[in-house]
Design a protein around this motif. Structure first.
Motif, PDB file in Angstrom:
ATOM      1  N   THR A 292      -9.175   4.274   0.621  1.00 29.04           N
ATOM      2  CA  THR A 292      -9.471   2.838   0.628  1.00 29.04           C
ATOM      3  C   THR A 292      -9.644   2.248  -0.769  1.00 29.04           C
ATOM      4  OG1 THR A 292     -11.816   3.351   0.982  1.00 29.04           O
ATOM      5  CG2 THR A 292     -10.486   2.819   2.938  1.00 29.04           C
ATOM      6  N   SER A 293      -9.637   3.082  -1.821  1.00 30.49           N
ATOM      7  CA  SER A 293      -9.772   2.540  -3.175  1.00 30.49           C
ATOM      8  C   SER A 293      -9.261   3.544  -4.203  1.00 30.49           C
ATOM      9  CB  SER A 293     -11.237   2.197  -3.483  1.00 30.49           C
ATOM     10  OG  SER A 293     -11.381   1.715  -4.806  1.00 30.49           O
ATOM     11  N   ALA A 294      -8.661   3.011  -5.277  1.00 28.67           N
ATOM     12  CA  ALA A 294      -8.212   3.832  -6.403  1.00 28.67           C
ATOM     13  C   ALA A 294      -8.260   2.982  -7.666  1.00 28.67           C
ATOM     14  CB  ALA A 294      -6.812   4.382  -6.173  1.00 28.67           C
ATOM     15  N   THR A 295      -8.351   3.631  -8.813  1.00 30.99           N
ATOM     16  CA  THR A 295      -8.495   2.937 -10.099  1.00 30.99           C
ATOM     17  C   THR A 295      -7.494   3.476 -11.113  1.00 30.99           C
ATOM     18  OG1 THR A 295     -10.857   2.535  -9.744  1.00 30.99           O
ATOM     19  CG2 THR A 295     -10.064   2.420 -12.008  1.00 30.99           C
ATOM     20  N   SER A 296      -6.947   2.571 -11.921  1.00 25.27           N
ATOM     21  CA  SER A 296      -6.132   2.941 -13.068  1.00 25.27           C
ATOM     22  C   SER A 296      -6.808   2.438 -14.334  1.00 25.27           C
ATOM     23  CB  SER A 296      -4.727   2.341 -12.968  1.00 25.27           C
ATOM     24  OG  SER A 296      -4.004   2.557 -14.173  1.00 25.27           O
ATOM     25  N   THR A 297      -6.963   3.316 -15.310  1.00 21.18           N
ATOM     26  CA  THR A 297      -7.569   2.922 -16.581  1.00 21.18           C
ATOM     27  C   THR A 297      -6.541   2.848 -17.706  1.00 21.18           C
ATOM     28  OG1 THR A 297      -8.130   5.224 -17.089  1.00 21.18           O
ATOM     29  CG2 THR A 297      -9.799   3.899 -15.944  1.00 21.18           C
ATOM     30  N   ASP A 298      -5.262   2.970 -17.366  1.00 21.49           N
ATOM     31  CA  ASP A 298      -4.216   2.929 -18.385  1.00 21.49           C
ATOM     32  C   ASP A 298      -3.139   1.897 -18.064  1.00 21.49           C
ATOM     33  OD1 ASP A 298      -2.956   4.155 -16.263  1.00 21.49           O
ATOM     34  OD2 ASP A 298      -2.628   6.069 -17.278  1.00 21.49           O
ATOM     35  N   GLY A 299      -3.578   0.775 -17.485  1.00 14.06           N
ATOM     36  CA  GLY A 299      -2.628  -0.300 -17.216  1.00 14.06           C
ATOM     37  C   GLY A 299      -1.699  -0.069 -16.051  1.00 14.06           C
ATOM     38  N   GLY A 300      -2.092   0.781 -15.110  1.00 14.33           N
ATOM     39  CA  GLY A 300      -1.295   1.007 -13.911  1.00 14.33           C
ATOM     40  C   GLY A 300      -0.342   2.173 -13.979  1.00 14.33           C
ATOM     41  N   LEU A 301      -0.406   2.965 -15.052  1.00  8.17           N
ATOM     42  CA  LEU A 301       0.518   4.094 -15.180  1.00  8.17           C
ATOM     43  C   LEU A 301       0.109   5.270 -14.305  1.00  8.17           C
ATOM     44  CD1 LEU A 301       1.134   4.039 -19.047  1.00  8.17           C
ATOM     45  CD2 LEU A 301       2.518   3.010 -17.229  1.00  8.17           C
ATOM     46  N   THR A 302      -1.186   5.545 -14.231  1.00  5.03           N
ATOM     47  CA  THR A 302      -1.704   6.615 -13.378  1.00  5.03           C
ATOM     48  C   THR A 302      -2.903   6.102 -12.605  1.00  5.03           C
ATOM     49  OG1 THR A 302      -3.143   7.453 -15.147  1.00  5.03           O
ATOM     50  CG2 THR A 302      -0.936   8.419 -14.963  1.00  5.03           C
ATOM     51  N   TRP A 303      -3.166   6.745 -11.454  1.00  3.69           N
ATOM     52  CA  TRP A 303      -4.219   6.277 -10.558  1.00  3.69           C
ATOM     53  C   TRP A 303      -5.086   7.441 -10.095  1.00  3.69           C
ATOM     54  CZ3 TRP A 303      -4.925   1.133  -9.203  1.00  3.69           C
ATOM     55  CH2 TRP A 303      -3.935   0.251  -9.667  1.00  3.69           C
ATOM     56  N   ILE A 304      -6.387   7.157  -9.946  1.00  2.00           N
ATOM     57  CA  ILE A 304      -7.348   8.159  -9.485  1.00  2.00           C
ATOM     58  C   ILE A 304      -8.077   7.601  -8.269  1.00  2.00           C
ATOM     59  CG2 ILE A 304      -9.397   9.511 -10.087  1.00  2.00           C
ATOM     60  CD1 ILE A 304      -8.564   9.256 -13.014  1.00  2.00           C
ATOM     61  N   PRO A 305      -8.119   8.352  -7.162  1.00  2.00           N
ATOM     62  CA  PRO A 305      -8.837   7.849  -5.979  1.00  2.00           C
ATOM     63  C   PRO A 305     -10.333   7.791  -6.223  1.00  2.00           C
ATOM     64  CG  PRO A 305      -8.164  10.134  -5.658  1.00  2.00           C
ATOM     65  CD  PRO A 305      -7.529   9.678  -6.943  1.00  2.00           C
ATOM     66  N   ALA A 306     -10.999   6.891  -5.523  1.00  2.00           N
ATOM     67  CA  ALA A 306     -12.448   6.756  -5.648  1.00  2.00           C
ATOM     68  C   ALA A 306     -13.140   8.035  -5.203  1.00  2.00           C
ATOM     69  CB  ALA A 306     -12.937   5.584  -4.807  1.00  2.00           C
ATOM     70  N   THR A 307     -14.175   8.424  -5.943  1.00  2.00           N
ATOM     71  CA  THR A 307     -14.981   9.580  -5.546  1.00  2.00           C
ATOM     72  C   THR A 307     -15.786   9.254  -4.290  1.00  2.00           C
ATOM     73  OG1 THR A 307     -15.149  10.286  -7.854  1.00  2.00           O
ATOM     74  CG2 THR A 307     -16.751  11.201  -6.298  1.00  2.00           C
ATOM     75  N   THR A 308     -16.411   8.083  -4.298  1.00  2.00           N
ATOM     76  CA  THR A 308     -17.116   7.575  -3.118  1.00  2.00           C
ATOM     77  C   THR A 308     -16.431   6.270  -2.720  1.00  2.00           C
ATOM     78  OG1 THR A 308     -19.183   8.478  -4.017  1.00  2.00           O
ATOM     79  CG2 THR A 308     -19.347   6.950  -2.148  1.00  2.00           C
ATOM     80  N   PRO A 309     -15.580   6.284  -1.705  1.00  2.00           N
ATOM     81  CA  PRO A 309     -14.785   5.100  -1.377  1.00  2.00           C
ATOM     82  C   PRO A 309     -15.575   4.058  -0.596  1.00  2.00           C
ATOM     83  CG  PRO A 309     -14.277   6.863   0.153  1.00  2.00           C
ATOM     84  CD  PRO A 309     -15.248   7.437  -0.850  1.00  2.00           C
ATOM     85  N   PRO A 310     -15.045   2.854  -0.498  1.00  2.00           N
ATOM     86  CA  PRO A 310     -15.631   1.871   0.420  1.00  2.00           C
ATOM     87  C   PRO A 310     -15.670   2.437   1.839  1.00  2.00           C
ATOM     88  CG  PRO A 310     -14.017   0.835  -1.005  1.00  2.00           C
ATOM     89  CD  PRO A 310     -13.882   2.311  -1.219  1.00  2.00           C
ATOM     90  N   HIS A 311     -16.593   1.928   2.648  1.00  2.00           N
ATOM     91  CA  HIS A 311     -16.792   2.535   3.972  1.00  2.00           C
ATOM     92  C   HIS A 311     -15.902   1.906   5.040  1.00  2.00           C
ATOM     93  CE1 HIS A 311     -19.614  -0.858   4.075  1.00  2.00           C
ATOM     94  NE2 HIS A 311     -19.726  -0.716   5.385  1.00  2.00           N
ATOM     95  N   GLY A 312     -14.630   1.685   4.678  1.00  2.00           N
ATOM     96  CA  GLY A 312     -13.662   1.192   5.644  1.00  2.00           C
ATOM     97  C   GLY A 312     -12.534   0.448   4.960  1.00  2.00           C
ATOM     98  N   TYR A 313     -11.564   0.017   5.766  1.00  2.00           N
ATOM     99  CA  TYR A 313     -10.446  -0.784   5.257  1.00  2.00           C
ATOM    100  C   TYR A 313     -10.980  -2.023   4.539  1.00  2.00           C
ATOM    101  CZ  TYR A 313      -7.341  -4.810   5.756  1.00  2.00           C
ATOM    102  OH  TYR A 313      -6.653  -5.976   5.545  1.00  2.00           O
ATOM    103  N   ARG A 314     -10.372  -2.351   3.390  1.00  2.00           N
ATOM    104  CA  ARG A 314     -10.790  -3.518   2.619  1.00  2.00           C
ATOM    105  C   ARG A 314      -9.586  -4.402   2.320  1.00  2.00           C
ATOM    106  NH1 ARG A 314     -14.568  -2.566   4.714  1.00  2.00           N
ATOM    107  NH2 ARG A 314     -16.609  -1.849   3.964  1.00  2.00           N
ATOM    108  N   SER A 315      -9.741  -5.700   2.564  1.00  2.00           N
ATOM    109  CA  SER A 315      -8.632  -6.650   2.405  1.00  2.00           C
ATOM    110  C   SER A 315      -8.691  -7.415   1.102  1.00  2.00           C
ATOM    111  CB  SER A 315      -8.625  -7.645   3.572  1.00  2.00           C
ATOM    112  OG  SER A 315      -9.849  -8.369   3.618  1.00  2.00           O
ATOM    113  N   ALA A 316      -9.836  -7.418   0.401  1.00  2.00           N
ATOM    114  CA  ALA A 316      -9.957  -8.198  -0.831  1.00  2.00           C
ATOM    115  C   ALA A 316     -10.949  -7.538  -1.774  1.00  2.00           C
ATOM    116  CB  ALA A 316     -10.400  -9.630  -0.530  1.00  2.00           C
TER     117      ALA A 316
END
Length: 386
Positions: A292-316
């Protein structure tokens, strides 16, 4: 809060033993807890409509606009305290307005989503008393997903693939005239698409554009870059796109990246870096937390999934620069992150508040959120950590 403490102090003042001192402290804590219930996380606003709201934009100058089903547009001129229903644009009674952008209390442009000519843009310059149809989808098989104002005059419009490429249009005159942005790199993988869930699958971290995708293909984030020739410095370099897989939920037409948020950091040498946060999941499995969540710290080149994700589908998802907090919303709740989306925690209602004030939200433009049946909320910043 202080008057409540003054009210109980005379009852405890005669006592001097540790037992009564402890009792006084306990009562003080209880009073603080009771008083705290006056602080809601989402203050529910008066509802000017019963339509499902899917788009919202806060201009930052007191004007707030929202849009939804049945050609609905609502607005506030005073920072969300009073709302009014706008006139319905001509021929839009059955349209679904999934996105809206605005300049001030008078000028806004609204986007409907639907197949072919059900995707349209209407613009108002008189505070929504009247509307003008400024653009209709030229592709019979097209479907628009998001509209984004990137400067005071320039806007971009993104839609599902047509003839194997994601549709991209732009305007450089505040949305009056639109052109096709036939940029290289917009080729779409088979069965890929974007989502018109909250008008936030397309975003910008100056000078780069980003949009998220999903569907049966693996989720991806497309990002733009200027392709300049050697010695070209006049700012007219053509735009090209590349895409990167994102570790969000996949394998379903209802899965993928639904929303993006960005922020820019600058190091000691003055070099800037774009951090991009993607949220989503599986729309028809709102309680599933995986992917349900991932982050890129290099401008979108690579992505890392959240360690503790949101607790469900997220639209915004949106970033609050003042508090340096990310906020994400969906059908089953609200989550916040203070570490660029690595870890999320639920923002739950406080005792005495509506038990579902954190739920049933579609779109977010800080500090406003909108949802089904005309639901509008405003974040009470006292609920956020400092």
């Amino acid at each position: 809060m202080s008057s409540a403490r003054i009210g109980v102090k005379p009852l405890l003042q005669p006592a001097s033993t540790p037992r009564y001192t402890n009792l006084m402290r306990l009562l003080g804590l209880l009073l603080l807890a009771v008083t705290a219930t006056a602080q809601a996380q989402w203050d529910i606003e008066d509802q000017p409509t019963t339509a499902d709201l899917r788009g919202v934009i806060n201009t930052g100058g007191g004007a707030v606009w929202a849009s939804g089903t049945h050609g609905t547009v609502v607005r506030s001129e005073d920072g969300g305290y009073l709302w009014q229903a706008c006139s319905i644009p001509p021929g839009a009674e059955k349209l679904d307005f999934r996105g809206i952008q605005a300049w001030d209390e008078n000028t806004a442009i609204v986007m409907s989503s639907g197949k072919g000519d059900l995707s349209r843009l209407y613009k108002t310059t008189d505070g929504c008393k009247s509307w003008k149809l400024v653009f209709t989808n030229p592709d019979k098989e097209g479907f628009w997903d998001a509209i984004l104002k990137v400067t005071s005059k320039q806007l971009y419009l993104m839609g599902d693939p047509v003839d194997g490429k994601f549709a991209m249009f732009y305007s450089d005159d505040t949305g009056n005239i639109w052109s096709i942005a036939d940029d290289p790199g917009l080729d779409a993988p088979k069965d890929a698409g974007a989502f018109a869930a909250s008008n936030s699958s397309l975003t910008i971290s100056v000078p780069y554009l980003f949009f998220g995708t999903g569907g049966a293909d693996a989720p991806r984030v497309f990002h733009s870059a200027a392709k300049c020739t050697v010695g070209q410095t006049d700012g007219s370099c053509p735009i090209a796109w590349t895409s990167t897989p994102v570790p969000l939920a996949s394998g379903s037409a209802a899965a993928g990246v639904f929303s993006l948020a960005t922020r820019t950091t600058t190091n000691m040498a003055g070099k800037s870096k774009s951090i991009i946060i993607a949220v989503g999941g599986i729309y028809d499995k709102p309680d599933a937390t995986a992917g349900t969540s991932a982050t890129s710290t290099d401008g979108g080149l690579t992505w890392i999934p959240a360690t503790t994700p949101p607790h469900g589908y997220r639209s915004a998802v949106a970033y609050n620069a003042n508090r340096q907090i990310l906020i994400t919303v969906g059908p089953n709740g609200t989550d916040i992150s203070t570490d660029d989306g690595k870890n999320w925690r639920p923002l739950k209602p406080l005792p005495g508040q509506e038990p579902d004030c954190d739920q049933h939200w579609n779109a977010l433009s800080y500090p406003f959120v909108v949802g089904p049946k005309g639901r509008i909320g405003r974040l009470n910043t006292n609920a956020l950590p400092k």
